[in-house]
Design an enzyme around this catalytic site. Sequence first.
Site, PDB file in Angstrom:
ATOM      1  N   LYS A   7     -28.149 -19.001   6.202  1.00  0.00           N
ATOM      2  CA  LYS A   7     -27.428 -18.183   5.225  1.00  0.00           C
ATOM      3  C   LYS A   7     -28.229 -17.939   3.945  1.00  0.00           C
ATOM      4  O   LYS A   7     -27.841 -17.129   3.109  1.00  0.00           O
ATOM      5  CB  LYS A   7     -26.090 -18.823   4.888  1.00  0.00           C
ATOM      6  CG  LYS A   7     -25.120 -18.813   6.060  1.00  0.00           C
ATOM      7  CD  LYS A   7     -23.755 -19.356   5.668  1.00  0.00           C
ATOM      8  CE  LYS A   7     -22.797 -19.324   6.833  1.00  0.00           C
ATOM      9  NZ  LYS A   7     -23.115 -20.347   7.868  1.00  0.00           N
TER      10      LYS A   7
HETATM   11  C1  LIG Z   1     -22.672 -20.051   9.197  1.00  0.00           C
HETATM   12  C2  LIG Z   1     -23.318 -20.804  10.313  1.00  0.00           C
HETATM   13  C3  LIG Z   1     -23.206 -20.403  11.664  1.00  0.00           C
HETATM   14  C4  LIG Z   1     -22.356 -19.235  12.091  1.00  0.00           C
HETATM   15  O1  LIG Z   1     -22.812 -18.015  11.621  1.00  0.00           O
HETATM   16  P1  LIG Z   1     -21.858 -16.738  11.627  1.00  0.00           P
HETATM   17  O2  LIG Z   1     -22.656 -15.655  11.037  1.00  0.00           O
HETATM   18  O3  LIG Z   1     -20.674 -17.115  10.784  1.00  0.00           O
HETATM   19  O4  LIG Z   1     -21.439 -16.501  13.030  1.00  0.00           O
HETATM   20  C5  LIG Z   1     -23.909 -21.113  12.618  1.00  0.00           C
HETATM   21  N1  LIG Z   1     -24.653 -22.184  12.291  1.00  0.00           N
HETATM   22  C6  LIG Z   1     -24.781 -22.614  11.019  1.00  0.00           C
HETATM   23  C7  LIG Z   1     -25.605 -23.805  10.742  1.00  0.00           C
HETATM   24  C8  LIG Z   1     -24.117 -21.952   9.982  1.00  0.00           C
HETATM   25  O5  LIG Z   1     -24.234 -22.399   8.728  1.00  0.00           O
END
Ligand SMILES: *Cc1c(COP(=O)(O)O)cnc(C)c1O
Length: 433
Positions: free
Chosen positions: A107
């Site tokens: 993210k």
């Molecule tokens: C946010 C997250 C996900 C999921 O991603 P999305 O875009 O919400 O589907 C998967 N793995 C980790 C470690 C995350 O922080």
Amino acid sequence: MKYYSTNKNAPIADLHKAVVKGLAEDRGLYMPEQIKMLPQSFFDHIQDMSFQELSYVVADAFFGEDVEKEALKQIVYDTLSFETPVVQVDERIYSLELFHGPTLAFKDVGARFMARLLQYFIRQEGNEQVNVLVATSGDTGSAVANGFLGVDGIHVYVLYPKGKVSKIQESQFTTLGKNITAIEVDGVFDDCQALVKSAFMDEELNKHMKLTSANSINVARFLPQAFYYFNAYAQMKKLGKADQLVMCVPSGNFGNITAALFGHQMGLPIKRFIAANNANDIFYNYLQTGIYDPKPSKQTLANAMDVGNPSNFARIYDLYGGSHEKVTSLISGATYSDDQIRETLLSCYQQTGYILDPHGTCGYRALQEGLQEGEYGVFCETAHPAKFKETVDSITHGDVEIPERLAAFMRGKKESVPMSKDFNDFKAFLLSK
Ligand SMILES: *Cc1c(COP(=O)(O)O)cnc(C)c1O
């Protein structure tokens, strides 16, 4: 570029408005009116381009009409200050390591990009300070806080539930100082979210200060994730293994995979996609039945994917005109229990030496089970295993090394503002700012 709402009941917005508002007036998600095809010449040479170079081409297709060329280039280059290497795990399975950013989770890119884009718009408008409110159950708060850290003109308030996030997570947004304020709410995550929602609706507060959100549905956070997939393709092409490429994305709110699907719409030659879920199988069930039936989320080992009503489903549905047939012809699903996650994390470690995190594990297993003759698979490793050290160590009986960047957060001094879950207290606090 103009943006419409997936609910089709809100005014069309420009990029600036879509970024500042996040959600459209009718509670729908913003979608760009156009997804530009990239020329064949781009794909012919993509393997010779750097991550920054190829990402700028992608960013230009989305944001080029709204952001000056040089400024956009700077935003992209500043956001992508790290690599996302593709690492071979098995004969035909590769890990796309998205965890080399500041908080070791994927993210980071979206958060940083959004911070820079917001800053660009603030500067254009004449520098009125903007305040970002974000409620977090752990990971989002750290990515947003670090993405916005030191970006002038923006102050971030991270609300988190007291005692409900891990020490590692807490250290990533309570030790930063500068323009980041951590607020420790005496309640659960839902209380944090309720405080943020109330703040956005409170007229007096909105007159007092400019408020905006930074949640994952924001176009400036999710679209830049498309960069990852172009880069993965470029790396696989360099290896001569891109002809029948399967991309597998561990999914919770489905922002990451939606960005990948946007890439596909732009011409990125991925053969097909797999959405890998933990026990939260709402999308999996939709693929099987055509019925979307959201449920309360279940707690799992891969907790960043504990989502019972994936917000970006609306975007996927819209992207394919609501056609279940179109969706299933391109995307398949998988769902795994905690026991299966444990089993796969351990067997991968024993057989290959590669240490997965619980989220990436779902992606790895889905490729192991789903890859067909002649295909190569890339799964997103969405977080560094050290972020889930307790879980990972207990499964492998090992001792995952904590990267220096993470250790540095843990040495920092925690500073947070204690807060009750009563909105009046939170409002009084913000009014005093
Ligand atoms: C946010 C997250 C996900 C999921 O991603 P999305 O875009 O919400 O589907 C998967 N793995 C980790 C470690 C995350 O922080």
